[in-house]
Design a protein around this motif. Structure first.
Motif, PDB file in Angstrom:
ATOM      1  N   UNK A 125       0.862  -1.192   0.000  1.00 38.04           N
ATOM      2  CA  UNK A 125       0.000   0.000   0.000  1.00 38.04           C
ATOM      3  C   UNK A 125       0.895   1.239   0.000  1.00 38.04           C
ATOM      4  N   UNK A 126       0.809   2.024  -1.073  1.00 44.52           N
ATOM      5  CA  UNK A 126       1.647   3.208  -1.232  1.00 44.52           C
ATOM      6  C   UNK A 126       0.824   4.467  -0.957  1.00 44.52           C
ATOM      7  N   UNK A 127       1.035   5.060   0.195  1.00 43.50           N
ATOM      8  CA  UNK A 127       0.367   6.311   0.537  1.00 43.50           C
ATOM      9  C   UNK A 127       1.124   7.493  -0.040  1.00 43.50           C
ATOM     10  N   UNK A 128       0.387   8.392  -0.702  1.00 42.52           N
ATOM     11  CA  UNK A 128       0.980   9.608  -1.265  1.00 42.52           C
ATOM     12  C   UNK A 128       0.271  10.800  -0.630  1.00 42.52           C
ATOM     13  N   UNK A 129       0.921  11.519   0.270  1.00 39.22           N
ATOM     14  CA  UNK A 129       0.283  12.705   0.861  1.00 39.22           C
ATOM     15  C   UNK A 129       0.085  13.775  -0.206  1.00 39.22           C
ATOM     16  N   UNK A 130      -0.745  14.771   0.102  1.00 40.11           N
ATOM     17  CA  UNK A 130      -0.958  15.865  -0.851  1.00 40.11           C
ATOM     18  C   UNK A 130       0.372  16.530  -1.168  1.00 40.11           C
ATOM     19  N   UNK A 131       0.632  16.718  -2.448  1.00 43.05           N
ATOM     20  CA  UNK A 131       1.932  17.216  -2.893  1.00 43.05           C
ATOM     21  C   UNK A 131       1.801  18.652  -3.388  1.00 43.05           C
ATOM     22  N   UNK A 132       2.263  19.600  -2.572  1.00 40.08           N
ATOM     23  CA  UNK A 132       2.326  21.005  -2.980  1.00 40.08           C
ATOM     24  C   UNK A 132       3.633  21.195  -3.745  1.00 40.08           C
ATOM     25  N   UNK A 133       3.562  21.519  -5.038  1.00 37.78           N
ATOM     26  CA  UNK A 133       4.780  21.539  -5.859  1.00 37.78           C
ATOM     27  C   UNK A 133       5.933  22.323  -5.245  1.00 37.78           C
ATOM     28  N   UNK A 134       5.665  23.508  -4.720  1.00 44.73           N
ATOM     29  CA  UNK A 134       6.741  24.341  -4.184  1.00 44.73           C
ATOM     30  C   UNK A 134       7.433  23.700  -2.989  1.00 44.73           C
ATOM     31  N   UNK A 135       6.730  22.798  -2.282  1.00 42.21           N
ATOM     32  CA  UNK A 135       7.286  22.203  -1.075  1.00 42.21           C
ATOM     33  C   UNK A 135       7.945  20.851  -1.309  1.00 42.21           C
ATOM     34  N   UNK A 136       7.743  20.249  -2.487  1.00 42.16           N
ATOM     35  CA  UNK A 136       8.291  18.908  -2.719  1.00 42.16           C
ATOM     36  C   UNK A 136       9.285  18.849  -3.870  1.00 42.16           C
ATOM     37  N   UNK A 137       9.494  19.965  -4.559  1.00 45.53           N
ATOM     38  CA  UNK A 137      10.389  19.881  -5.717  1.00 45.53           C
ATOM     39  C   UNK A 137      11.819  19.504  -5.331  1.00 45.53           C
ATOM     40  N   UNK A 138      12.184  19.741  -4.069  1.00 44.81           N
ATOM     41  CA  UNK A 138      13.544  19.352  -3.646  1.00 44.81           C
ATOM     42  C   UNK A 138      13.726  17.836  -3.648  1.00 44.81           C
ATOM     43  N   UNK A 139      12.636  17.074  -3.641  1.00 47.33           N
ATOM     44  CA  UNK A 139      12.744  15.621  -3.679  1.00 47.33           C
ATOM     45  C   UNK A 139      13.189  15.123  -5.046  1.00 47.33           C
ATOM     46  N   UNK A 140      12.972  15.938  -6.075  1.00 43.73           N
ATOM     47  CA  UNK A 140      13.351  15.575  -7.430  1.00 43.73           C
ATOM     48  C   UNK A 140      14.156  16.722  -8.047  1.00 43.73           C
ATOM     49  N   UNK A 141      15.369  16.946  -7.553  1.00 40.23           N
ATOM     50  CA  UNK A 141      16.155  18.097  -8.019  1.00 40.23           C
ATOM     51  C   UNK A 141      16.488  18.039  -9.504  1.00 40.23           C
ATOM     52  N   UNK A 143      14.398  17.234 -11.842  1.00 42.84           N
ATOM     53  CA  UNK A 143      13.196  17.454 -12.648  1.00 42.84           C
ATOM     54  C   UNK A 143      12.610  18.829 -12.377  1.00 42.84           C
ATOM     55  N   UNK A 144      11.791  19.285 -13.308  1.00 45.18           N
ATOM     56  CA  UNK A 144      11.077  20.554 -13.147  1.00 45.18           C
ATOM     57  C   UNK A 144       9.694  20.242 -12.576  1.00 45.18           C
ATOM     58  N   UNK A 145       9.496  20.541 -11.307  1.00 49.73           N
ATOM     59  CA  UNK A 145       8.213  20.264 -10.648  1.00 49.73           C
ATOM     60  C   UNK A 145       7.461  21.588 -10.503  1.00 49.73           C
ATOM     61  N   UNK A 146       6.575  21.851 -11.448  1.00 51.82           N
ATOM     62  CA  UNK A 146       5.838  23.119 -11.454  1.00 51.82           C
ATOM     63  C   UNK A 146       4.364  22.944 -11.100  1.00 51.82           C
ATOM     64  N   UNK A 147       3.889  21.740 -11.069  1.00 51.18           N
ATOM     65  CA  UNK A 147       2.459  21.503 -10.877  1.00 51.18           C
ATOM     66  C   UNK A 147       2.252  20.215 -10.108  1.00 51.18           C
TER      67      UNK A 147
END
Length: 384
Positions: A125-141, A143-147
């Protein structure tokens, strides 16, 4: 394995100024009873557990009681955070809860499943919390996380990679607005349809079932991707939407069946429309006297103290709107234009009434009264 998919509890939310905690407690008690009745193994709560980042104090014991009741009924629980939750506050509860209740709020743990076994082997079971782009983009340096779409695509890539390495069956739980949803006006305050916050359905390829939250009405985007909706009605726009959850069954090969389980509605919602006198007296509205009522009265003129008077018949009247049925012919003139064209005081009165009453000028009885008032003023001026 039997899984119950629910979401959007919104503990602490009010309904037109009325508290909903007691009603929600009753509905969640019914949900726990369904868990026991249907021998559910796992309950998924897909975000927006609370209605705000700082819920009222009474919201915390309600959540704790609901989760404990579900666990006592025999199911394990996986909860994710939504856009209304404070991930920090919700996550703080996780180590304090008993074994078998898992609260997923940290985006850094995406791709690390809660694994539950049945007779056919493990289910990840893979839980994915709500992802606010500005707060999670550091997890994927890299990639361009704009949305949210960008963030969910990357999150699901992690999920698929981990699931492929582990083997077996898998579930995903997320909180977002997915393409193909048909929102009802007023259901979710933070949706931006048609913009970058829409997540493509293809992003959720892979798991045997995807439990989504964010939309307050049940929706099926595919056989394996669904919204359960909220367990309680939170706006009149939701009045015709059923309340409940999805009962999902996995067999050895994956998704075997999905069934809707209805939840009780503590108080139905109705919208009444008619003349004010009809709303107060017409027998056809008798069934609404025990319901939440949104009243739209169609009289040409507004009524004084409309809410209080309607509540004498409908104690649960929560909304009143003046919605005139008749409109005068539109001659294309503005209010200022009508005022300039007025040749008498009576015509000035009429121009004002047309402006404030959606084109409805003075009635015959009102014209008589206006002329009497004007005549009295003229006599008073002459005497002065």
């Amino acid at each position: 394995m039997r899984i119950l998919h629910t979401s959007d509890w919104h503990i602490g939310r009010t309904f037109h100024g009325h508290a909903t905690l007691d009603a929600l407690r009753g509905v969640l008690d019914a949900l726990a009873a369904q868990v026991r009745e249907h021998r559910v193994d796992l309950v998924l709560v897909a975000g927006d557990v609370f209605d705000s980042s700082a819920p009222p104090a009474a919201a915390y014991p309600l959540l704790t009681d609901a989760l404990v009741a579900i666990r006592d009924a025999g199911a394990r629980v996986v909860v994710t955070s939504g856009n209304h939750d404070s991930a920090a506050r919700l996550g703080f509860l996780s180590p304090l809860l008993r074994e078998g209740i898992h609260v997923v709020t940290d985006p850094a743990t995406i791709g690390e499943p809660v694994t539950i076994a049945d007779a056919h082997g493990p289910v990840h079971v893979y839980g994915i919390p709500f992802l606010e782009p500005a707060l999670v983009r550091h997890l994927w340096p890299e990639a361009a996380v704009r949305s949210q779409h960008d963030a969910l695509v990357l999150a699901m890539e992690r999920v698929r990679a981990d699931a492929a390495a582990r083997g077996g069956r898998s579930l995903a739980v997320a909180h977002c607005f997915a393409a193909g949803v048909e929102p009802t006006p007023g259901l979710e305050r933070d949706i931006q349809q048609g913009g970058l916050d829409v997540v493509a359905l293809s992003a959720f390829d892979g798991p045997d079932y995807v439990a989504l939250g964010h939309i307050h009405g049940r929706q099926q985007l595919s056989e394996r991707v669904r919204y359960a909706g909220a367990p309680l009605h939170y706006s009149f726009g939701e009045g015709d939407k059923p309340r409940g959850s999805w009962l999902v069954e996995l067999d050895a090969e994956g998704l075997a069946s999905v069934e809707w389980l209805a939840l009780p509605v503590p108080r139905p919602l109705v919208t009444l429309r008619g003349a004010f006198a009809e709303l107060l007296a017409d027998p056809r509205f008798t069934d609404a006297e025990a319901a939440w009522v949104s009243a739209e009265y169609t009289d040409a003129t507004p009524e004084l103290d409309a809410m209080r008077r309607l509540q004498e018949r409908f104690p649960w009247c929560a909304r009143v709107e003046h919605a005139p049925m008749r409109r005068g012919a539109d001659d294309g003139r503005t209010y200022a234009g009508r005022v300039r064209a007025a040749r008498t005081d009576a015509e000035l009165f009429d121009a004002f009434l047309v402006h404030v009453r959606e084109g409805e000028g003075a009635s015959e009885s009102e014209r008589v009264l206006i002329h009497e008032v004007i005549a009295d003023e003229v006599i008073a001026e002459v005497r002065a």
